[in-house]
Design an enzyme around this catalytic site. Structure first.
Site, PDB file in Angstrom:
ATOM      1  N   GLU A 158      -5.937   3.928   9.756  1.00  0.00           N
ATOM      2  CA  GLU A 158      -6.450   3.964   8.412  1.00  0.00           C
ATOM      3  C   GLU A 158      -7.500   3.030   8.351  1.00  0.00           C
ATOM      4  O   GLU A 158      -7.867   1.767   8.959  1.00  0.00           O
ATOM      5  CB  GLU A 158      -5.252   3.186   7.718  1.00  0.00           C
ATOM      6  CG  GLU A 158      -3.836   4.010   8.020  1.00  0.00           C
ATOM      7  CD  GLU A 158      -2.650   3.235   7.328  1.00  0.00           C
ATOM      8  OE1 GLU A 158      -2.628   2.631   6.104  1.00  0.00           O
ATOM      9  OE2 GLU A 158      -1.589   3.042   7.798  1.00  0.00           O
ATOM     10  N   GLU A 184      -3.892   5.193  -3.294  1.00  0.00           N
ATOM     11  CA  GLU A 184      -2.437   4.726  -3.174  1.00  0.00           C
ATOM     12  C   GLU A 184      -2.406   3.415  -4.033  1.00  0.00           C
ATOM     13  O   GLU A 184      -3.118   2.602  -4.102  1.00  0.00           O
ATOM     14  CB  GLU A 184      -2.013   4.517  -1.750  1.00  0.00           C
ATOM     15  CG  GLU A 184      -0.585   3.850  -1.499  1.00  0.00           C
ATOM     16  CD  GLU A 184      -0.347   3.450  -0.008  1.00  0.00           C
ATOM     17  OE1 GLU A 184       0.796   3.014   0.260  1.00  0.00           O
ATOM     18  OE2 GLU A 184      -1.098   3.752   0.602  1.00  0.00           O
TER      19      GLU A 184
END
Length: 396
Positions: free
Chosen positions: A202, A310
């Protein structure tokens, strides 16, 4: 009750209080010792250190001395100074983006053959839920849905396949985060495996007060090989990610961000698999790599790629969080107002960048945070807008 009994009770209470104080001090002393040991292990000797105006200290650590090589799988690792190739078809639009500027650059730059590492401070460790979990996600998970999840998303997903990297550009913002144990981020996920065998790489941008102790926007990386359980961490907070850059600091603050209806600051991220290494490039700067041996399934390539926003919603006071995603404005407001990902590409088995196929959106609640696919033009390629303010009349 006799005077003698009263006196005895007072003495007993005093003994209990004194014992509690002694035990509390011993516990505090033990924790202090453990924290100091961890700091000594994590912060490697620096040739020079640079004090940043944002409060960070950037240590210029000899490249071969960095924490990554404390990992058991990297004990005899042959450090890679550069990738053997760049994926074919790298878009020429990268020429239009300025170099990434981080806050610490104002006060110096690390010399060659060193890497720029954000120093870990005692208060960073003390903010963690436990010493053992330092550097890990406080609320772990990837695309965890349902009423019980505190994670909320506005993302685009690739259909399942075989992927060897991704490239994209995103405008960066400084989202407002309501409480310190919430975060707001924009990132890409490359993942494979399921359940406890989930592997991810990520990278992106985040505001996360509980990790960094402030509300600055920072570059971050993360990895896990076991669904966020025992392996992996943020940035260089544990052994694993090998940094090669002396200019870009993972965990470092961005100097400039986009302004609503004003200047837009965009950053290009590219991640690709080159043999036994997953490389990270920010604009034109090679930042470092994840050795494939850290992973199980991801060592052979990713099966899923996602991009988007997010947040964590702790529902403080029984209400939805007012934490911003991206600019804090909904996707339908468009350019210069909403956040975007543009020129989305994936790397195929021939090491060529191609526009993703079969892309589909996932949003947990459009009334809180939304996404919208943009028009597919030559300069923007496949793109989408995303974001929102969280708490509002339609998102109570």
């Amino acid at each position: 009750m006799s005077g003698l009994m009263v006196a005895l009770m007072i003495i007993m209470i005093g003994v209990i209080i004194m014992s509690s104080c002694v035990y509390g001090k011993e516990f505090s002393d033990r924790k202090e010792i453990e924290v100091e040991k961890l700091l000594k292990r994590l912060n490697k000797h620096a040739l020079i250190s640079i004090k940043s105006d944002d409060g960070d200290i950037i240590d210029c650590v000899p490249i071969h001395s960095q924490l990554a090589f404390d990992h058991p799988l990297l004990k005899n690792h042959n450090i890679q100074m550069r990738p053997s190739f760049i994926p074919k078809g790298t878009s020429t639009y990268t020429m239009n983006y300025r170099n990434v500027t981080q806050a610490w650059h104002e006060n110096g730059i690390c010399p060659e053959n060193t890497v720029s590492i954000r120093r870990i401070k005692k208060e960073d460790i003390l903010r963690s839920k436990s010493i053992e979990n330092f550097g890990k996600k406080m609320t772990p998970g990837i695309l965890l849905y349902g009423s019980s999840s505190v994670h909320e998303y506005a993302v685009m997903n690739c259909k399942k396949g075989k992927y060897f990297g991704t490239q994209f550009a995103a405008n960066i913002w400084k989202p407002k985060v309501q409480v310190s144990n919430e975060f707001s981020l924009a990132q890409t996920w490359l993942s494979s495996g399921v359940g406890t065998n989930l592997n991810t790489i990520e990278a992106g941008f985040q505001v996360y007060p509980e990790i960094y102790g402030d509300n600055n926007l920072r570059l971050f990386v993360y990895w896990t090989a076991d669904d966020y359980q025992k392996t992996g961490c943020y940035n260089t907070n544990c052994p694993g990610f090998v940094q090669t850059s002396n200019r870009i600091t993972v965990g470092g603050t961005f100097k400039s961000v986009s302004k609503y209806d004003g200047i837009q600051i965009a950053v290009i991220i590219m991640i690709w698999k080159d043999g036994d290494y997953w490389w990270l490039q920010i604009n034109k700067e090679i930042v470092g790599y994840w050795p494939a041996k850290l992973f199980t399934s991801l060592g052979k390539g990713a099966t899923e790629v996602q991009w988007g926003g997010e947040i964590v919603n702790e529902k403080t006071g029984g209400k939805h969080t007012s934490t911003d995603m991206g600019s804090g404005h909904f996707a339908n407001e468009g350019y210069r107002k909403a956040s975007y990902f543009r020129n989305l590409m994936t790397v195929d088995k021939t090491n060529t960048l191609r526009e993703p196929q079969g892309v589909f959106p996932t949003t947990t609640n459009d009334n809180c945070y939304s996404s919208k696919v943009g028009r597919n033009g030559t300069s923007w390629g496949f793109n989408f807008f995303y974001g929102g303010p969280g708490l509002n009349a339609n998102c109570p």
